[in-house]
Scaffold this active site. Structure first.
Site, PDB file in Angstrom:
ATOM      1  CG  ASP A 107      -0.233  -0.180   2.547  1.00 43.07           C
ATOM      2  OD1 ASP A 107       0.689  -1.009   2.628  1.00 43.07           O
ATOM      3  OD2 ASP A 107      -0.598   0.523   3.520  1.00 43.07           O
ATOM      4  CD  GLU A 172       3.822   0.371   7.221  1.00 42.13           C
ATOM      5  OE1 GLU A 172       4.582   0.577   8.170  1.00 42.13           O
ATOM      6  OE2 GLU A 172       3.548   1.249   6.370  1.00 42.13           O
TER       7      GLU A 172
HETATM    8 ZN   LIG Z   1       6.678   1.629   4.777  1.00 42.88          ZN
END
Ligand SMILES: [Zn+2]
Length: 429
Positions: A107, A172
């Site tokens: 991401d 994340e």
């Molecule tokens: Zn990272």
């Protein structure tokens, strides 16, 4: 550490495949894998890994029950049935060595105004040895390194003598629920490496992060009749100022922290998104501010959350508009503990040796004022979790770029680490 002859073989293999690796990293960077839009990349990557002979487990976060899981973050503004995760396993037949998880996130954060980029963020280009693009550094370079490090072993006719899992996760940058999902799904190993762009330093400690949304709402009137203190946007600024004052106090408290005491102001507060109002000549009835604040390793999340609510309550009590229209605090993402990877793990010793062998110097360490996914492994599942990866610049900023010469060396260091941690044996053909 691998003997010099093995290192030379691995080096030749990394060299030989490096043009391919750069093309692979460009391809990865070309995917605009913003939150909720990672699936096409994950689908492509799963084919790449299946072609290499990995057993690929592809699932979505909607398949995972997070209720009550330690470290799970609240979920808002997204559809988890689109959040594809990927675990590629190469299982040793009769393992004689140690198992390893290497995990990267794919991401990326929004690119911001395209005009602020020298070249478009999702059209990767190589200039002067750097690969430019959103996510090139954070952390698609690390993802390319983990795959090509394992490839280098295979090119040498070797296979890891312990189970190797390459994982590509999402979330994340907002919750960590992608990394957590792999653990809830049952994947374990004797160590975990997360090749975030650390500039080849080991992340000794990272802060925790809490995300929250301030919601201010009140009665709108025509601007000509508005009194002071009846404007939701202006009122929201009061809350921001109160949280800035709170952050200054938190940074005074941080001065006595054993890991972060030496850093200047390690607790960062960021009002990151603001929305509000409907019309230039109407007093705004509503305002929302999406915020991020850090906390220290060892801090209690519930306590920090309560402190934020208290700050907002107190600021509201002192404001005419807010006192009559109490603002709400919503938890809309990260609920992340800070983490310290204590010195002395066997995995760290092996990584440090591999680093020294490739770079000819001692592995440095850093304490990070940002969060990463190692906390799940180290804090909740008792696995050594090493955050170490390549060098680059501009993460979360414009003209993000990854240093390709360094990516090559880092890939070799990771190959040496896998070879030494898992052990290797000749592939019987
Ligand atoms: Zn990272």
């Amino acid at each position: 550490m691998p003997d010099q002859a093995l290192l030379k073989r691995l080096e030749a293999a990394v060299d030989a495949a490096f043009n391919k690796q750069v093309a692979f990293l460009s391809e990865l960077t070309r995917f605009p894998s913003l939150r909720g839009q990672e699936a096409p990349l994950q689908d492509w990557l799963s084919r790449q890994l299946a072609d290499r002979g990995y057993a690929v487990d592809r699932y979505t976060l909607a398949d995972i029950g997070f209720d009550g899981a330690r470290g799970a973050a609240p979920v808002m503004d997204t559809d988890y049935s689109r959040a594809v995760q990927l675990v590629a396993a190469r299982r040793a037949k009769n393992p004689g060595g140690r198992s390893l998880i290497i995990q990267g996130h794919v991401d990326v954060v929004p690119a911001g105004p395209a005009a602020m980029w020298t070249t478009p963020p999702f059209e990767p280009v190589v200039r002067d040895g750097w690969l430019y693009g959103r996510g090139a550094n954070d952390m698609k370079a690390g993802v390319s390194a983990m795959i090509f490090a394992a490839d280098a072993l295979a090119a040498c006719g070797l296979e890891p003598d312990g189970d190797l899992y390459l994982q590509s996760v999402t979330e994340e940058e907002c919750t960590g629920n992608g990394a957590l999902s792999t653990l809830l799904r049952g994947y374990r190993a004797e160590a975990c490496l997360i090749p975030e762009p650390t500039g080849n330093a080991l992340t000794r400690a990272h802060v925790g992060v809490i995300w929250f949304r301030l919601k201010v709402m009140g009665i709108p009137v025509h601007v000509a009749r508005s009194e002071t203190g009846t404007n939701a946007i202006v009122a929201a600024y009061k809350l921001i100022e109160a949280l800035q004052a709170h952050t200054r106090e938190e940074n005074l408290r941080a001065k006595s922290h054993p890991r972060f005491g030496a850093l200047k102001d390690p607790i960062k507060f960021n009002p990151g998104v603001i929305r509000g109002g409907d019309w230039g000549s109407s007093t705004p009835a509503w305002c929302e501010v999406d915020c991020r604040i850090g906390l220290l390793p060892g801090d209690d999340l519930a306590g920090r959350r309560a402190a934020i609510e208290q700050v907002v309550r107190q600021a509201a009590a002192g404001d005419e508009f807010l006192a009559n229209n109490p603002p709400a605090v919503e938890w809309n993402g990260f609920m992340a503990d800070g983490f310290v990877q204590e010195e002395g793990s066997a995995a760290e010793a092996v990584l440090a040796a591999a680093h020294a062998q490739v770079f000819g110097e001692k592995m440095a360490e850093r304490c990070s004022t940002g969060v990463n996914d190692t906390r799940f492994y180290g804090l909740y599942y008792d696995m050594p979790a090493l955050c170490y990866g390549p060098k680059g610049e501009g993460s979360h900023a414009f003209d993000e770029r990854s240093d390709l010469a360094n990516v090559k060396q880092t890939t070799l260091a990771m190959a040496a680490f896998i070879a030494d941690w898992c052990g290797v044996r000749e592939v019987s053909r």
